[in-house]
Scaffold this motif. Structure first.
Motif, mmCIF file in Angstrom:
data_model
loop_
_atom_site.group_PDB
_atom_site.id
_atom_site.type_symbol
_atom_site.label_atom_id
_atom_site.label_comp_id
_atom_site.label_asym_id
_atom_site.label_seq_id
_atom_site.Cartn_x
_atom_site.Cartn_y
_atom_site.Cartn_z
ATOM 1 N N UNK A 10 -5.059 -3.596 38.680
ATOM 2 C CA UNK A 10 -6.556 -3.961 38.323
ATOM 3 C C UNK A 10 -6.787 -4.088 36.833
ATOM 4 N N UNK A 11 -7.917 -4.493 36.410
ATOM 5 C CA UNK A 11 -8.143 -4.547 35.036
ATOM 6 C C UNK A 11 -8.852 -3.135 34.554
ATOM 7 N N UNK A 12 -8.596 -2.855 33.388
ATOM 8 C CA UNK A 12 -9.247 -1.597 32.808
ATOM 9 C C UNK A 12 -10.353 -1.957 31.934
ATOM 10 N N UNK A 13 -9.834 -2.833 30.966
ATOM 11 C CA UNK A 13 -11.053 -3.067 29.848
ATOM 12 C C UNK A 13 -11.828 -4.327 30.026
ATOM 13 N N UNK A 14 -11.166 -5.240 30.664
ATOM 14 C CA UNK A 14 -11.892 -6.624 30.962
ATOM 15 C C UNK A 14 -12.885 -6.488 31.883
ATOM 16 N N UNK A 15 -12.595 -5.790 33.147
ATOM 17 C CA UNK A 15 -13.911 -5.718 34.217
ATOM 18 C C UNK A 15 -14.075 -7.180 34.780
ATOM 19 N N UNK A 22 -7.070 -14.740 28.827
ATOM 20 C CA UNK A 22 -7.077 -14.710 27.432
ATOM 21 C C UNK A 22 -8.090 -15.518 26.677
ATOM 22 N N UNK A 23 -8.650 -16.424 27.413
ATOM 23 C CA UNK A 23 -9.596 -17.375 26.675
ATOM 24 C C UNK A 23 -10.852 -16.647 25.935
ATOM 25 N N UNK A 24 -11.259 -17.711 25.183
ATOM 26 C CA UNK A 24 -12.625 -17.242 24.240
ATOM 27 C C UNK A 24 -12.665 -16.387 23.447
ATOM 28 N N UNK A 25 -11.729 -15.429 23.066
ATOM 29 C CA UNK A 25 -11.606 -14.379 22.388
ATOM 30 C C UNK A 25 -12.211 -13.088 22.557
ATOM 31 N N UNK A 26 -11.762 -11.922 22.165
ATOM 32 C CA UNK A 26 -12.473 -10.636 22.857
ATOM 33 C C UNK A 26 -13.723 -10.241 22.558
ATOM 34 N N UNK A 27 -14.299 -10.790 21.323
ATOM 35 C CA UNK A 27 -15.544 -10.250 20.862
ATOM 36 C C UNK A 27 -16.598 -10.934 21.779
ATOM 37 N N UNK A 28 -16.226 -12.520 22.134
ATOM 38 C CA UNK A 28 -17.100 -13.202 22.909
ATOM 39 C C UNK A 28 -17.062 -12.569 24.380
ATOM 40 N N UNK A 29 -16.187 -12.344 25.097
ATOM 41 C CA UNK A 29 -15.732 -11.851 26.311
ATOM 42 C C UNK A 29 -16.412 -10.479 26.494
ATOM 43 N N UNK A 30 -16.574 -9.776 25.271
ATOM 44 C CA UNK A 30 -17.272 -8.402 25.334
ATOM 45 C C UNK A 30 -18.930 -8.637 25.547
ATOM 46 N N UNK A 31 -19.396 -9.601 24.954
ATOM 47 C CA UNK A 31 -20.695 -9.889 24.867
ATOM 48 C C UNK A 31 -21.117 -10.618 26.411
#
Length: 96
Positions: A10-15, A22-31
Motif C-alpha cells: 500500500x501507499x505510505x506517503x501518498x494516501x 506521479x502526475x501533477x507534482x508533489x506539492x500539488x498532490x500534498x495540497x
C-alpha cells in the motif's frame, strides 16, 4: 496444495492521492491530499452530538443521525469566516 496470498504493498506517503500516481507534482498532490482527507471525514453534529455528519455536495453537509442538513464550507464543515461571524454576532449581542 496451500497458496500463500500476499497483500499488495500500500501507499505510505501518498494516501488518498495515490490514485494520481506521479502526475501533477508533489506539492500539488500534498495540497489535494489535505483537502480530500478533510472533505471525506465525518464531523460531529451540533444538534445530536453524533459523529455522523458527512459531505453531500459542495457546502452541503448532512447528519445521518438526526437527518439535519447543514450549510458549511466546500471542503470543511466549519469555516474560519463562519467562526469570526459567530463571535462578532455574540459580541454585538452582549453589547446591547
Amino acid at each position: 496444495t496451500k497458496h500463500s496470498f500476499k497483500m499488495t504493498k500500500r501507499t505510505k506517503k501518498a494516501g488518498i492521492t495515490g490514485k494520481y500516481g506521479l502526475r501533477y507534482g508533489a506539492s500539488l498532490r500534498k495540497q489535494i491530499k489535505k483537502i480530500e482527507v478533510t472533505q471525506h471525514s465525518t464531523y460531529t453534529c451540533a444538534f445530536c452530538g453524533k459523529d455522523s455528519v458527512r459531505r453531500q455536495a459542495v457546502g452541503i453537509w448532512k447528519c445521518k443521525g438526526c437527518r439535519k442538513v447543514i450549510a458549511g464550507g466546500a471542503y470543511v464543515m466549519g469555516t474560519s469566516t463562519a467562526a469570526t461571524v459567530r463571535s462578532t454576532i455574540r459580541r454585538l449581542r452582549e453589547l446591547k
